[in-house]
Design a protein around this motif. Structure first.
Motif, PDB file in Angstrom:
ATOM      1  N   MET A  92       0.849  -1.186   0.000  1.00  7.96           N
ATOM      2  CA  MET A  92       0.000   0.000   0.000  1.00  7.96           C
ATOM      3  C   MET A  92       0.889   1.243   0.000  1.00  7.96           C
ATOM      4  O   MET A  92       1.767   1.378   0.832  1.00  7.96           O
ATOM      5  N   PHE A  93       0.688   2.131  -0.953  1.00  6.46           N
ATOM      6  CA  PHE A  93       1.547   3.288  -1.095  1.00  6.46           C
ATOM      7  C   PHE A  93       1.032   4.463  -0.272  1.00  6.46           C
ATOM      8  O   PHE A  93      -0.155   4.660  -0.120  1.00  6.46           O
ATOM      9  N   PHE A  94       1.973   5.252   0.250  1.00 13.85           N
ATOM     10  CA  PHE A  94       1.630   6.441   1.000  1.00 13.85           C
ATOM     11  C   PHE A  94       1.803   7.648   0.083  1.00 13.85           C
ATOM     12  O   PHE A  94       2.798   7.777  -0.614  1.00 13.85           O
ATOM     13  N   LYS A  95       0.828   8.538   0.072  1.00 14.07           N
ATOM     14  CA  LYS A  95       0.884   9.734  -0.756  1.00 14.07           C
ATOM     15  C   LYS A  95       0.961  10.960   0.147  1.00 14.07           C
ATOM     16  O   LYS A  95       0.503  10.936   1.285  1.00 14.07           O
ATOM     17  N   LYS A  96       1.548  12.026  -0.387  1.00 12.51           N
ATOM     18  CA  LYS A  96       1.563  13.274   0.375  1.00 12.51           C
ATOM     19  C   LYS A  96       0.143  13.803   0.511  1.00 12.51           C
ATOM     20  O   LYS A  96      -0.670  13.718  -0.400  1.00 12.51           O
ATOM     21  N   LEU A  97      -0.126  14.343   1.677  1.00  9.03           N
ATOM     22  CA  LEU A  97      -1.478  14.764   2.028  1.00  9.03           C
ATOM     23  C   LEU A  97      -1.902  15.987   1.232  1.00  9.03           C
ATOM     24  O   LEU A  97      -1.212  16.992   1.188  1.00  9.03           O
ATOM     25  N   LYS A  98      -3.032  15.896   0.585  1.00  7.04           N
ATOM     26  CA  LYS A  98      -3.596  17.044  -0.109  1.00  7.04           C
ATOM     27  C   LYS A  98      -4.277  17.968   0.896  1.00  7.04           C
ATOM     28  O   LYS A  98      -4.625  17.555   2.002  1.00  7.04           O
ATOM     29  N   TYR A 106       7.310   9.677  11.493  1.00  8.86           N
ATOM     30  CA  TYR A 106       6.467  10.558  10.684  1.00  8.86           C
ATOM     31  C   TYR A 106       5.020  10.103  10.783  1.00  8.86           C
ATOM     32  O   TYR A 106       4.712   9.156  11.516  1.00  8.86           O
ATOM     33  N   PHE A 107       4.123  10.775  10.085  1.00 11.50           N
ATOM     34  CA  PHE A 107       2.695  10.564  10.298  1.00 11.50           C
ATOM     35  C   PHE A 107       1.959  10.423   8.973  1.00 11.50           C
ATOM     36  O   PHE A 107       2.339  11.026   7.969  1.00 11.50           O
ATOM     37  N   VAL A 108       0.908   9.620   8.989  1.00 13.98           N
ATOM     38  CA  VAL A 108       0.046   9.502   7.808  1.00 13.98           C
ATOM     39  C   VAL A 108      -1.403   9.608   8.263  1.00 13.98           C
ATOM     40  O   VAL A 108      -1.753   9.267   9.390  1.00 13.98           O
ATOM     41  N   GLU A 109      -2.217  10.104   7.352  1.00 15.40           N
ATOM     42  CA  GLU A 109      -3.659  10.151   7.600  1.00 15.40           C
ATOM     43  C   GLU A 109      -4.312   8.983   6.870  1.00 15.40           C
ATOM     44  O   GLU A 109      -4.091   8.778   5.675  1.00 15.40           O
ATOM     45  N   GLU A 110      -5.117   8.237   7.590  1.00 18.54           N
ATOM     46  CA  GLU A 110      -5.838   7.112   7.009  1.00 18.54           C
ATOM     47  C   GLU A 110      -7.034   7.659   6.224  1.00 18.54           C
ATOM     48  O   GLU A 110      -7.884   8.356   6.761  1.00 18.54           O
ATOM     49  N   LYS A 111      -7.074   7.333   4.935  1.00 21.91           N
ATOM     50  CA  LYS A 111      -8.150   7.807   4.055  1.00 21.91           C
ATOM     51  C   LYS A 111      -8.738   6.603   3.331  1.00 21.91           C
ATOM     52  O   LYS A 111      -8.237   6.189   2.284  1.00 21.91           O
ATOM     53  N   ASN A 112      -9.783   6.015   3.897  1.00 17.47           N
ATOM     54  CA  ASN A 112     -10.412   4.828   3.329  1.00 17.47           C
ATOM     55  C   ASN A 112      -9.388   3.697   3.207  1.00 17.47           C
ATOM     56  O   ASN A 112      -8.954   3.174   4.221  1.00 17.47           O
ATOM     57  N   VAL A 113      -8.966   3.353   1.980  1.00 19.77           N
ATOM     58  CA  VAL A 113      -8.024   2.236   1.817  1.00 19.77           C
ATOM     59  C   VAL A 113      -6.608   2.722   1.528  1.00 19.77           C
ATOM     60  O   VAL A 113      -5.731   1.930   1.178  1.00 19.77           O
ATOM     61  N   SER A 114      -6.356   4.010   1.661  1.00 23.01           N
ATOM     62  CA  SER A 114      -5.019   4.539   1.408  1.00 23.01           C
ATOM     63  C   SER A 114      -4.573   5.409   2.574  1.00 23.01           C
ATOM     64  O   SER A 114      -5.337   5.689   3.496  1.00 23.01           O
ATOM     65  N   ILE A 138      -3.734  -7.699  12.712  1.00 26.72           N
ATOM     66  CA  ILE A 138      -3.771  -6.266  12.453  1.00 26.72           C
ATOM     67  C   ILE A 138      -4.533  -6.055  11.148  1.00 26.72           C
ATOM     68  O   ILE A 138      -3.971  -6.114  10.069  1.00 26.72           O
ATOM     69  N   GLN A 139      -5.820  -5.832  11.248  1.00 25.50           N
ATOM     70  CA  GLN A 139      -6.704  -5.831  10.087  1.00 25.50           C
ATOM     71  C   GLN A 139      -6.753  -4.479   9.383  1.00 25.50           C
ATOM     72  O   GLN A 139      -6.207  -3.495   9.864  1.00 25.50           O
ATOM     73  N   LYS A 140      -7.374  -4.478   8.222  1.00 20.46           N
ATOM     74  CA  LYS A 140      -7.677  -3.261   7.478  1.00 20.46           C
ATOM     75  C   LYS A 140      -6.457  -2.372   7.268  1.00 20.46           C
ATOM     76  O   LYS A 140      -6.480  -1.172   7.528  1.00 20.46           O
ATOM     77  N   GLY A 141      -5.379  -2.968   6.811  1.00 16.42           N
ATOM     78  CA  GLY A 141      -4.193  -2.197   6.477  1.00 16.42           C
ATOM     79  C   GLY A 141      -3.275  -1.920   7.642  1.00 16.42           C
ATOM     80  O   GLY A 141      -2.240  -1.283   7.465  1.00 16.42           O
ATOM     81  N   MET A 142      -3.615  -2.357   8.837  1.00 13.73           N
ATOM     82  CA  MET A 142      -2.773  -2.053   9.986  1.00 13.73           C
ATOM     83  C   MET A 142      -1.440  -2.782   9.939  1.00 13.73           C
ATOM     84  O   MET A 142      -0.510  -2.448  10.662  1.00 13.73           O
ATOM     85  N   TYR A 143      -1.314  -3.800   9.078  1.00 18.13           N
ATOM     86  CA  TYR A 143      -0.022  -4.466   8.937  1.00 18.13           C
ATOM     87  C   TYR A 143       1.030  -3.504   8.405  1.00 18.13           C
ATOM     88  O   TYR A 143       2.224  -3.742   8.541  1.00 18.13           O
ATOM     89  N   ASN A 144       0.600  -2.390   7.792  1.00 19.50           N
ATOM     90  CA  ASN A 144       1.557  -1.371   7.367  1.00 19.50           C
ATOM     91  C   ASN A 144       2.272  -0.719   8.550  1.00 19.50           C
ATOM     92  O   ASN A 144       3.257  -0.016   8.360  1.00 19.50           O
ATOM     93  N   PHE A 145       1.779  -0.951   9.753  1.00 19.56           N
ATOM     94  CA  PHE A 145       2.320  -0.296  10.942  1.00 19.56           C
ATOM     95  C   PHE A 145       2.970  -1.292  11.893  1.00 19.56           C
ATOM     96  O   PHE A 145       3.138  -1.007  13.074  1.00 19.56           O
TER      97      PHE A 145
END
Length: 209
Positions: free
Chosen positions: A1-7, A40-48, A106-113
């Motif tokens: 799952m790719f992380f994008k810069k926050l709009k 650093y920090f990311v905002e969870e936005k649906n599936v990204s 770690i469901q719903k993408g939490m394995y990224n963490f």
């Protein structure tokens, strides 16, 4: 799952999560961690997920340290709410363990963490009911976000086995990994170095370029 810069958009601090990586681009909100690693920090936005920038802190009217505590609690709450027993693939002789099918827990993408667990003292305190192993000191490797390796730092076989695991991934053909869909391993998103966790503190013990 790719992380994008926050709009530019409204953000809910309850959806901001904490990650570990090497030094980030200028403009990315981050806190120095261990040597060349940063938080650093990311905002969870649906599936990204989207990376939080310094300018976003001004909109939130919040300090980096305040955001760190909130984001850490957000990850912890998501993980601990489904925590039962973290499944580990085990090498008994060297006392080295790696997560196995971590996304079951770690469901719903939490394995990224998965590597963000190094920020939670509950996992490294043998008196905690959440501790991974009842050891005094841990070797830790975190080649990329979804892959955490731990070992008993008081077992003389542990360090060698961890290095072998990390180097096996480091030397694997990246195109083959991409073809299999393992983009995290292909991109080597964090570090090949080995760390030690002792009394809740992390420090590097092996530089493994």
């Amino acid at each position: 799952m790719f992380f994008k810069k926050l709009k530019k958009s409204k953000m809910d601090v309850n959806n901001i999560l904490v990650c570990i990586d090497k030094k980030k681009d200028e403009g990315v909100a981050n806190i120095p961690f261990v040597e060349d690693l940063v938080i650093y920090f990311v905002e969870e936005k649906n599936v990204s997920f989207r990376i939080v920038l310094n300018e976003d802190l001004q909109k939130l009217n919040i300090s980096l340290n305040e955001l760190f505590e909130i984001a850490k609690e957000n990850v912890k709450r998501r993980i601990f709410s489904i925590y039962k027993e973290i499944p580990l693939q085990e090498n008994e002789n060297a006392e080295v363990f790696v997560p196995f099918d971590a996304d079951i827990i770690i469901q719903k993408g939490m394995y990224n963490f998965w590597t963000s667990l190094v920020l939670f003292k509950e996992f490294w305190n043998k008196n905690s009911d959440k501790c991974l192993k009842n050891w005094d000191r841990y070797y830790i490797a975190m080649p990329y976000r979804t892959f955490l390796i731990i070992g008993n730092a008081d077992n003389p076989n542990s360090k060698e086995e961890i290095l072998k695991l990390v180097n096996d991934y480091k030397n694997t053909d990246k195109e083959n990994l991409r073809a299999m869909g393992d983009f995290e391993a292909a991109n080597r998103s964090i570090t090949n170095d080995i760390y030690i966790m002792e009394n809740g503190n992390l420090k590097k013990v092996i530089t493994n370029d």
